[in-house]
Design a protein around this motif. Structure first.
Motif, PDB file in Angstrom:
ATOM      1  N   VAL A 192       0.761  -1.193  -0.053  1.00 52.15           N
ATOM      2  CA  VAL A 192      -0.131  -0.083  -0.020  1.00 52.15           C
ATOM      3  C   VAL A 192       0.885   1.264   0.060  1.00 52.15           C
ATOM      4  O   VAL A 192       1.531   1.552   1.093  1.00 52.15           O
ATOM      5  CB  VAL A 192      -0.767   0.049   1.219  1.00 52.15           C
ATOM      6  CG1 VAL A 192      -1.785   1.241   1.347  1.00 52.15           C
ATOM      7  CG2 VAL A 192      -1.776  -1.244   1.306  1.00 52.15           C
ATOM      8  N   PRO A 193       0.919   1.722  -1.070  1.00 53.22           N
ATOM      9  CA  PRO A 193       1.981   3.165  -1.032  1.00 53.22           C
ATOM     10  C   PRO A 193       1.095   4.121  -0.344  1.00 53.22           C
ATOM     11  O   PRO A 193      -0.024   4.609  -0.445  1.00 53.22           O
ATOM     12  CB  PRO A 193       1.952   3.554  -2.768  1.00 53.22           C
ATOM     13  CG  PRO A 193       0.749   3.156  -3.279  1.00 53.22           C
ATOM     14  CD  PRO A 193       0.412   1.765  -2.372  1.00 53.22           C
ATOM     15  N   LEU A 194       1.946   5.031   0.391  1.00 55.05           N
ATOM     16  CA  LEU A 194       1.476   5.862   1.346  1.00 55.05           C
ATOM     17  C   LEU A 194       2.246   7.321   1.255  1.00 55.05           C
ATOM     18  O   LEU A 194       3.648   7.025   1.313  1.00 55.05           O
ATOM     19  CB  LEU A 194       1.225   5.482   2.805  1.00 55.05           C
ATOM     20  CG  LEU A 194       0.226   4.275   3.063  1.00 55.05           C
ATOM     21  CD1 LEU A 194       0.427   3.972   4.658  1.00 55.05           C
ATOM     22  CD2 LEU A 194      -1.146   4.922   2.788  1.00 55.05           C
ATOM     23  N   ARG A 195       1.796   8.548   1.310  1.00 53.57           N
ATOM     24  CA  ARG A 195       2.368   9.472   1.542  1.00 53.57           C
ATOM     25  C   ARG A 195       2.311  10.162   3.042  1.00 53.57           C
ATOM     26  O   ARG A 195       1.206   9.653   3.904  1.00 53.57           O
ATOM     27  CB  ARG A 195       2.059  10.585   0.612  1.00 53.57           C
ATOM     28  CG  ARG A 195       2.075  10.450  -0.725  1.00 53.57           C
ATOM     29  CD  ARG A 195       3.282   9.755  -1.244  1.00 53.57           C
ATOM     30  NE  ARG A 195       4.236  10.737  -1.201  1.00 53.57           N
ATOM     31  CZ  ARG A 195       5.545  10.878  -1.676  1.00 53.57           C
ATOM     32  NH1 ARG A 195       6.040   9.513  -2.342  1.00 53.57           N
ATOM     33  NH2 ARG A 195       6.488  11.740  -1.516  1.00 53.57           N
ATOM     34  N   GLN A 196       3.090  10.818   3.450  1.00 60.15           N
ATOM     35  CA  GLN A 196       2.982  11.531   4.827  1.00 60.15           C
ATOM     36  C   GLN A 196       1.570  12.159   4.973  1.00 60.15           C
ATOM     37  O   GLN A 196       0.943  12.796   4.264  1.00 60.15           O
ATOM     38  CB  GLN A 196       3.747  12.809   5.110  1.00 60.15           C
ATOM     39  CG  GLN A 196       3.821  13.418   6.258  1.00 60.15           C
ATOM     40  CD  GLN A 196       4.590  14.716   6.599  1.00 60.15           C
ATOM     41  OE1 GLN A 196       4.830  15.307   5.586  1.00 60.15           O
ATOM     42  NE2 GLN A 196       5.646  14.366   7.433  1.00 60.15           N
ATOM     43  N   GLY A 197       0.854  11.721   6.044  1.00 59.47           N
ATOM     44  CA  GLY A 197      -0.470  12.022   6.477  1.00 59.47           C
ATOM     45  C   GLY A 197      -1.626  10.956   5.931  1.00 59.47           C
ATOM     46  O   GLY A 197      -2.607  11.271   6.120  1.00 59.47           O
ATOM     47  N   ASP A 198      -1.339  10.083   5.149  1.00 59.06           N
ATOM     48  CA  ASP A 198      -2.190   9.289   4.544  1.00 59.06           C
ATOM     49  C   ASP A 198      -2.487   8.199   5.620  1.00 59.06           C
ATOM     50  O   ASP A 198      -1.505   7.735   6.215  1.00 59.06           O
ATOM     51  CB  ASP A 198      -1.693   8.739   3.164  1.00 59.06           C
ATOM     52  CG  ASP A 198      -1.637   9.368   1.916  1.00 59.06           C
ATOM     53  OD1 ASP A 198      -2.113  10.543   2.095  1.00 59.06           O
ATOM     54  OD2 ASP A 198      -0.921   9.278   0.996  1.00 59.06           O
ATOM     55  N   ALA A 199      -3.523   7.595   5.786  1.00 58.14           N
ATOM     56  CA  ALA A 199      -3.797   6.652   6.483  1.00 58.14           C
ATOM     57  C   ALA A 199      -4.521   5.365   5.729  1.00 58.14           C
ATOM     58  O   ALA A 199      -4.881   5.312   4.527  1.00 58.14           O
ATOM     59  CB  ALA A 199      -4.956   7.090   7.527  1.00 58.14           C
ATOM     60  N   VAL A 200      -4.098   4.095   6.039  1.00 54.41           N
ATOM     61  CA  VAL A 200      -4.470   2.943   5.546  1.00 54.41           C
ATOM     62  C   VAL A 200      -5.573   2.266   6.707  1.00 54.41           C
ATOM     63  O   VAL A 200      -5.168   1.995   7.715  1.00 54.41           O
ATOM     64  CB  VAL A 200      -3.644   2.020   5.137  1.00 54.41           C
ATOM     65  CG1 VAL A 200      -2.364   1.571   6.113  1.00 54.41           C
ATOM     66  CG2 VAL A 200      -4.046   0.833   4.486  1.00 54.41           C
TER      67      VAL A 200
END
Length: 243
Positions: A192-200
């Motif tokens: 799961v690609p995430l950036r800063q502040g993203d939530a999974v």
């Protein structure tokens, strides 16, 4: 204790802004779904900076001592920091709708109440009274083995992880990974690609899948791949409390 830039009303407004029908469909199909920009960079930095403090945490776990991987994390004590409490109580009602629908599909009798406070009361009745939200810290070479966060009889079937660091700037590597084991099939991995502040959002233990003979249950585990450079911080929001 940090009051933080995320007030409860602000958190509820952000949470309400997402397309929850689409998120629900993603969770049904893959067992995970992303909430982009759940926290802004300032909130991420403020939360990550708390790791260096002793105050406000109930315990620290060094993963290598327990065979969990490499890296470490701290469990917060009650009362939780305001931003963490706002996210935990604000996300729960949306996720409880999905959790109840999953249990219905699986033929399970358990139903989750509409508010997080009511669910915690059920946890505390069974002796699960220790808070489970945590702050994780990884450095070069650190990783988190595939696992499930189960802390007692009462288990809420969904949880949330928020990436507090920026990939490519603060760290490299360290991808969030979830695997799924279906009966008589090899495991399927999802990165799961995430950036800063993203939530999974992801399934804690099981999710329902439609098969040719009806709905069946598949098993999921999650972890973090090896951090290749820099430092990675994550906020983990688990909705059931621990024994």
């Amino acid at each position: 204790m940090m009051d933080g830039p995320l007030a409860e009303n602000d958190g509820n407004a952000i949470i309400a802004s997402y397309d929850w029908s689409a998120l629900s469909a993603e969770l049904d199909a893959y067992g995970c779904a992303v909430l982009p920009n759940l926290l802004d960079p300032a909130a991420c930095r403020d939360l990550a900076s708390l790791y260096a403090q002793e105050q406000g945490f109930r315990s620290r776990v060094v993963m290598g001592r327990h065979g969990f991987g490499r890296g470490e994390y701290k469990y917060w004590a009650y009362p939780l920091p305001a931003p963490v409490q706002a996210l935990r109580s604000g996300l729960y009602p949306r996720l409880a709708v999905i959790a109840n629908r999953w249990n219905q599909r699986l033929g399970l009798e358990v139903r989750y109440p509409g508010t997080h406070a009511d669910f915690l009361a059920l946890c505390h009745e069974t002796g699960q009274g220790r808070p489970t939200p945590l702050l994780l810290q990884y450095g070069p070479g650190d990783y988190n083995c595939l696992h499930q966060d189960l802390y007692g009889e009462k288990v809420f079937p969904l949880q949330v992880a928020v990436l507090l660091s920026e990939p490519g700037r603060d760290f490299t590597g360290g991808e969030f990974v979830i695997t799924e084991q279906r009966p008589r099939l090899q495991s399927r991995a999802e990165v799961v690609p995430l950036r800063q502040g993203d939530a999974v959002i992801f399934a804690v233990q099981h999710r329902p899948v439609a098969g040719s003979r009806g709905t069946y249950r598949v098993t999921l585990r999650h972890g973090v791949s090896r951090v290749r450079s820099g430092h990675r911080h994550t906020l983990g929001i688990i909705f059931h409390d621990a024994l």
